[in-house]
Write a protein that holds these residues in place. Structure first.
Motif, PDB file in Angstrom:
ATOM      1  N   ARG A 160     -11.370 -15.388   5.283  1.00  0.00           N
ATOM      2  CA  ARG A 160     -10.848 -14.035   5.434  1.00  0.00           C
ATOM      3  C   ARG A 160     -11.515 -13.475   6.682  1.00  0.00           C
ATOM      4  O   ARG A 160     -12.733 -13.599   6.850  1.00  0.00           O
ATOM      5  CB  ARG A 160     -11.136 -13.158   4.221  1.00  0.00           C
ATOM      6  CG  ARG A 160     -10.856 -11.669   4.477  1.00  0.00           C
ATOM      7  CD  ARG A 160     -10.678 -10.875   3.210  1.00  0.00           C
ATOM      8  NE  ARG A 160      -9.394 -11.203   2.569  1.00  0.00           N
ATOM      9  CZ  ARG A 160      -8.891 -10.508   1.544  1.00  0.00           C
ATOM     10  NH1 ARG A 160      -9.552  -9.475   1.038  1.00  0.00           N
ATOM     11  NH2 ARG A 160      -7.730 -10.858   1.010  1.00  0.00           N
TER      12      ARG A 160
ATOM     13  N   LYS B 208      -3.014  -9.271   5.384  1.00  0.00           N
ATOM     14  CA  LYS B 208      -3.257  -8.463   4.183  1.00  0.00           C
ATOM     15  C   LYS B 208      -3.263  -6.965   4.479  1.00  0.00           C
ATOM     16  O   LYS B 208      -3.081  -6.150   3.576  1.00  0.00           O
ATOM     17  CB  LYS B 208      -4.596  -8.865   3.561  1.00  0.00           C
ATOM     18  CG  LYS B 208      -4.778 -10.371   3.348  1.00  0.00           C
ATOM     19  CD  LYS B 208      -3.717 -10.956   2.451  1.00  0.00           C
ATOM     20  CE  LYS B 208      -3.927 -10.569   0.989  1.00  0.00           C
ATOM     21  NZ  LYS B 208      -2.993 -11.307   0.093  1.00  0.00           N
TER      22      LYS B 208
ATOM     23  N   ASP C 234      -5.972 -13.578   5.964  1.00  0.00           N
ATOM     24  CA  ASP C 234      -6.402 -14.733   5.170  1.00  0.00           C
ATOM     25  C   ASP C 234      -5.812 -15.991   5.790  1.00  0.00           C
ATOM     26  O   ASP C 234      -4.648 -15.992   6.220  1.00  0.00           O
ATOM     27  CB  ASP C 234      -5.929 -14.624   3.712  1.00  0.00           C
ATOM     28  CG  ASP C 234      -6.756 -13.639   2.902  1.00  0.00           C
ATOM     29  OD1 ASP C 234      -7.779 -13.144   3.420  1.00  0.00           O
ATOM     30  OD2 ASP C 234      -6.374 -13.357   1.755  1.00  0.00           O
TER      31      ASP C 234
END
Length: 256
Positions: free
Chosen positions: A43, A78, A61
Protein backbone atom coordinates in the motif's frame (compact mmCIF):
# COMPACT_ATOMS: atom_id res chain seq x y z
CA UNK A 1 17.23 -12.11 -12.83
CA UNK A 2 14.26 -9.94 -13.63
CA UNK A 3 14.29 -6.24 -12.87
CA UNK A 4 11.22 -6.53 -10.66
CA UNK A 5 11.13 -2.76 -10.47
CA UNK A 6 7.46 -1.95 -10.31
CA UNK A 7 5.32 1.09 -9.76
CA UNK A 8 5.15 1.02 -5.97
CA UNK A 9 8.29 -1.00 -5.18
CA UNK A 10 11.43 0.05 -7.00
CA UNK A 11 13.34 -2.51 -5.03
CA UNK A 12 14.81 -5.70 -6.43
CA UNK A 13 17.98 -4.62 -8.14
CA UNK A 14 20.55 -5.22 -5.43
CA UNK A 15 24.14 -6.27 -6.07
CA UNK A 16 26.41 -8.37 -3.91
CA UNK A 17 30.21 -8.27 -3.75
CA UNK A 18 31.87 -7.12 -6.98
CA UNK A 19 35.03 -8.97 -8.05
CA UNK A 20 37.74 -7.24 -10.05
CA UNK A 21 37.04 -9.42 -13.09
CA UNK A 22 33.28 -8.91 -13.10
CA UNK A 23 31.55 -7.17 -16.00
CA UNK A 24 28.46 -5.00 -16.17
CA UNK A 25 26.48 -8.09 -17.20
CA UNK A 26 27.65 -9.82 -14.00
CA UNK A 27 26.54 -6.82 -11.94
CA UNK A 28 22.97 -6.70 -13.20
CA UNK A 29 22.51 -10.47 -12.90
CA UNK A 30 23.42 -10.59 -9.22
CA UNK A 31 20.66 -11.81 -6.93
CA UNK A 32 19.13 -8.95 -4.90
CA UNK A 33 19.02 -10.80 -1.58
CA UNK A 34 19.22 -14.21 0.03
CA UNK A 35 15.42 -14.18 0.21
CA UNK A 36 13.61 -15.68 -2.77
CA UNK A 37 10.81 -13.27 -3.63
CA UNK A 38 7.83 -14.51 -5.61
CA UNK A 39 5.04 -12.13 -4.57
CA UNK A 40 4.77 -8.58 -3.26
CA UNK A 41 1.86 -6.69 -1.75
CA UNK A 42 2.06 -2.97 -1.04
CA UNK A 43 0.00 0.00 0.00
CA UNK A 44 1.53 3.31 -1.03
CA UNK A 45 0.80 7.01 -0.94
CA UNK A 46 1.55 8.66 -4.30
CA UNK A 47 2.13 12.41 -4.28
CA UNK A 48 2.02 14.22 -7.64
CA UNK A 49 3.89 17.53 -7.82
CA UNK A 50 4.59 20.29 -10.32
CA UNK A 51 7.42 22.74 -9.70
CA UNK A 52 7.70 21.23 -6.23
CA UNK A 53 4.09 22.05 -5.28
CA UNK A 54 1.53 19.28 -4.63
CA UNK A 55 -1.15 18.71 -7.28
CA UNK A 56 -2.81 15.49 -6.12
CA UNK A 57 -2.36 12.49 -3.85
CA UNK A 58 -3.42 8.89 -4.45
CA UNK A 59 -3.68 5.92 -2.10
CA UNK A 60 -2.71 2.82 -4.08
CA UNK A 61 -2.76 -0.94 -3.44
CA UNK A 62 -0.56 -3.15 -5.59
CA UNK A 63 -0.09 -6.91 -5.87
CA UNK A 64 2.60 -8.54 -7.98
CA UNK A 65 3.60 -12.11 -8.79
CA UNK A 66 6.92 -13.09 -10.34
CA UNK A 67 7.21 -16.46 -12.09
CA UNK A 68 9.48 -17.65 -14.91
CA UNK A 69 8.18 -15.97 -18.09
CA UNK A 70 5.06 -14.87 -16.24
CA UNK A 71 4.91 -11.55 -14.35
CA UNK A 72 1.59 -10.16 -13.13
CA UNK A 73 0.78 -6.81 -11.54
CA UNK A 74 -2.57 -5.53 -10.27
CA UNK A 75 -3.08 -1.95 -9.06
CA UNK A 76 -6.17 -0.44 -7.46
CA UNK A 77 -6.73 3.20 -6.49
CA UNK A 78 -8.33 3.42 -3.03
CA UNK A 79 -8.51 7.24 -2.77
CA UNK A 80 -9.41 10.02 -3.56
CA UNK A 81 -13.09 9.54 -4.34
CA UNK A 82 -12.93 10.87 -7.93
CA UNK A 83 -10.62 8.03 -9.05
CA UNK A 84 -11.40 5.43 -6.38
CA UNK A 85 -12.01 2.01 -7.91
CA UNK A 86 -9.71 2.57 -10.88
CA UNK A 87 -7.94 -0.74 -11.49
CA UNK A 88 -4.99 -1.69 -13.70
CA UNK A 89 -3.83 -5.15 -14.73
CA UNK A 90 -0.58 -6.03 -16.49
CA UNK A 91 0.39 -9.57 -17.47
CA UNK A 92 3.73 -10.17 -19.17
CA UNK A 93 3.93 -13.78 -20.33
CA UNK A 94 6.37 -15.42 -22.73
CA UNK A 95 7.50 -12.05 -24.07
CA UNK A 96 3.98 -10.69 -24.66
CA UNK A 97 2.57 -7.93 -22.44
CA UNK A 98 -1.16 -7.30 -21.95
CA UNK A 99 -2.20 -4.09 -20.16
CA UNK A 100 -5.79 -3.19 -19.28
CA UNK A 101 -7.35 -0.47 -17.14
CA UNK A 102 -10.83 -0.21 -15.64
CA UNK A 103 -12.13 3.37 -15.29
CA UNK A 104 -15.20 3.76 -13.05
CA UNK A 105 -16.18 6.94 -14.90
CA UNK A 106 -16.59 4.88 -18.09
CA UNK A 107 -17.78 1.70 -16.38
CA UNK A 108 -15.71 -0.48 -18.66
CA UNK A 109 -12.26 -1.94 -19.26
CA UNK A 110 -9.92 -0.38 -21.82
CA UNK A 111 -6.94 -2.25 -23.27
CA UNK A 112 -3.71 -0.28 -23.65
CA UNK A 113 -2.48 -0.92 -27.19
CA UNK A 114 0.30 0.40 -29.37
CA UNK A 115 3.38 2.46 -28.62
CA UNK A 116 1.53 5.80 -28.71
CA UNK A 117 -1.05 4.76 -26.11
CA UNK A 118 1.72 3.32 -23.99
CA UNK A 119 3.36 6.73 -23.68
CA UNK A 120 0.25 8.08 -21.89
CA UNK A 121 0.73 8.74 -18.20
CA UNK A 122 -1.04 6.55 -15.67
CA UNK A 123 -3.67 8.74 -13.95
CA UNK A 124 -1.60 11.90 -14.26
CA UNK A 125 1.48 10.41 -12.60
CA UNK A 126 4.98 10.55 -14.10
CA UNK A 127 4.81 6.82 -14.88
CA UNK A 128 3.63 5.99 -18.40
CA UNK A 129 2.12 2.62 -19.26
CA UNK A 130 5.33 1.87 -21.15
CA UNK A 131 7.32 2.67 -18.01
CA UNK A 132 5.45 0.06 -16.02
CA UNK A 133 6.32 -2.53 -18.67
CA UNK A 134 9.88 -1.29 -19.18
CA UNK A 135 10.74 -1.40 -15.48
CA UNK A 136 9.92 -5.11 -15.32
CA UNK A 137 11.96 -6.09 -18.36
CA UNK A 138 14.36 -9.00 -18.23
CA UNK A 139 18.03 -8.00 -18.06
CA UNK A 140 18.72 -10.26 -21.07
CA UNK A 141 16.86 -7.75 -23.27
CA UNK A 142 19.57 -5.14 -22.73
CA UNK A 143 23.30 -4.80 -23.37
CA UNK A 144 25.12 -3.50 -20.27
CA UNK A 145 28.27 -1.43 -19.90
CA UNK A 146 30.01 -0.33 -16.71
CA UNK A 147 30.56 3.36 -17.51
CA UNK A 148 32.40 4.68 -14.49
CA UNK A 149 32.51 5.08 -10.75
CA UNK A 150 31.36 8.34 -9.18
CA UNK A 151 29.67 9.77 -6.10
CA UNK A 152 25.93 10.27 -5.90
CA UNK A 153 24.55 11.93 -2.80
CA UNK A 154 28.07 11.82 -1.37
CA UNK A 155 28.24 8.01 -1.70
CA UNK A 156 30.55 6.14 -4.16
CA UNK A 157 28.53 4.40 -6.87
CA UNK A 158 28.91 2.24 -9.94
CA UNK A 159 27.22 3.69 -13.03
CA UNK A 160 25.91 1.00 -15.41
CA UNK A 161 24.40 1.72 -18.82
CA UNK A 162 21.66 -0.50 -20.29
CA UNK A 163 20.87 -0.32 -24.02
CA UNK A 164 17.81 -2.24 -25.30
CA UNK A 165 18.55 -4.79 -28.00
CA UNK A 166 15.19 -3.88 -29.56
CA UNK A 167 15.88 -0.64 -31.43
CA UNK A 168 12.15 0.23 -31.36
CA UNK A 169 12.11 0.58 -27.58
CA UNK A 170 10.78 3.92 -26.29
CA UNK A 171 14.04 4.54 -24.44
CA UNK A 172 17.37 4.48 -26.24
CA UNK A 173 19.15 3.67 -22.98
CA UNK A 174 19.10 3.95 -19.22
CA UNK A 175 21.89 4.63 -16.74
CA UNK A 176 21.80 3.18 -13.22
CA UNK A 177 23.64 4.35 -10.11
CA UNK A 178 24.36 1.57 -7.59
CA UNK A 179 26.05 2.26 -4.24
CA UNK A 180 29.34 0.39 -4.00
CA UNK A 181 29.08 -0.58 -0.33
CA UNK A 182 25.36 -1.07 0.30
CA UNK A 183 24.61 -2.20 -3.29
CA UNK A 184 21.45 -0.10 -3.24
CA UNK A 185 20.05 1.10 -6.56
CA UNK A 186 19.60 4.83 -5.98
CA UNK A 187 19.05 6.40 -9.41
CA UNK A 188 17.96 5.52 -12.95
CA UNK A 189 18.24 8.02 -15.83
CA UNK A 190 16.05 7.48 -18.93
CA UNK A 191 17.07 8.70 -22.40
CA UNK A 192 14.69 8.95 -25.37
CA UNK A 193 15.39 7.95 -28.97
CA UNK A 194 17.20 11.28 -29.50
CA UNK A 195 19.48 10.43 -26.55
CA UNK A 196 17.93 13.26 -24.54
CA UNK A 197 17.59 12.74 -20.79
CA UNK A 198 13.83 12.78 -20.18
CA UNK A 199 13.15 11.15 -16.80
CA UNK A 200 14.96 10.38 -13.56
CA UNK A 201 13.94 7.72 -11.04
CA UNK A 202 15.36 7.99 -7.51
CA UNK A 203 15.13 5.51 -4.61
CA UNK A 204 15.90 6.38 -0.98
CA UNK A 205 15.17 5.63 2.68
CA UNK A 206 16.13 1.97 2.43
CA UNK A 207 14.95 -0.25 5.27
CA UNK A 208 15.15 -4.01 5.81
CA UNK A 209 11.73 -5.60 5.30
CA UNK A 210 11.50 -9.36 5.84
CA UNK A 211 15.24 -9.60 5.19
CA UNK A 212 15.15 -7.51 1.99
CA UNK A 213 16.65 -4.02 1.65
CA UNK A 214 13.67 -1.98 0.48
CA UNK A 215 13.45 1.69 -0.56
CA UNK A 216 10.57 3.31 1.27
CA UNK A 217 10.57 6.35 -1.03
CA UNK A 218 10.64 6.36 -4.84
CA UNK A 219 10.53 9.50 -6.99
CA UNK A 220 10.01 9.73 -10.76
CA UNK A 221 10.65 13.14 -12.35
CA UNK A 222 9.71 14.26 -15.87
CA UNK A 223 12.27 16.92 -16.72
CA UNK A 224 10.47 18.75 -19.56
CA UNK A 225 7.34 19.29 -17.44
CA UNK A 226 9.10 19.74 -14.09
CA UNK A 227 6.64 17.28 -12.56
CA UNK A 228 7.36 14.50 -10.10
CA UNK A 229 5.54 11.55 -8.58
CA UNK A 230 6.75 10.55 -5.13
CA UNK A 231 5.78 7.12 -3.83
CA UNK A 232 5.83 6.59 -0.07
CA UNK A 233 5.45 2.97 1.01
CA UNK A 234 2.84 2.71 3.78
CA UNK A 235 3.12 -1.06 4.20
CA UNK A 236 4.69 -3.92 2.30
CA UNK A 237 4.72 -7.69 2.51
CA UNK A 238 6.85 -10.14 0.56
CA UNK A 239 5.79 -13.68 -0.34
CA UNK A 240 2.21 -13.14 0.70
CA UNK A 241 -0.61 -15.36 -0.55
CA UNK A 242 -2.22 -13.59 -3.52
CA UNK A 243 -5.31 -15.31 -5.01
CA UNK A 244 -5.05 -15.97 -8.75
CA UNK A 245 -8.45 -14.34 -9.31
CA UNK A 246 -6.95 -10.89 -8.62
CA UNK A 247 -5.16 -11.14 -11.97
CA UNK A 248 -8.29 -11.98 -13.96
CA UNK A 249 -10.32 -9.74 -16.33
CA UNK A 250 -13.41 -10.34 -14.16
CA UNK A 251 -11.71 -9.03 -11.04
CA UNK A 252 -10.36 -6.07 -13.00
CA UNK A 253 -13.89 -5.10 -14.01
CA UNK A 254 -15.81 -6.00 -10.86
CA UNK A 255 -13.23 -5.73 -8.07
CA UNK A 256 -14.28 -9.10 -6.67
Amino acid sequence: MKKLLILCTAVLFGITGLRADETAEDIVKRKPSAVKIETIGTRARMEIQRNGSPLAELLVDQYSVQKPNDQRTFIEIKAPANVKGTRFLMIAKNGVTDQRIYLPSLGKVRRITGQSEGTENFLGTDFSYNDMEYLQRDTSLDTHTLLREEEYGGVPCYVVEAVPKNTKSEYAKTAMWVEKDSRHLVKVAFYDRKNTLVKILEMSNYEVTQGVDTPRTTKMTTLALNTSTIIHIVKMQYNMNIPDKIFSPQYLEQGR
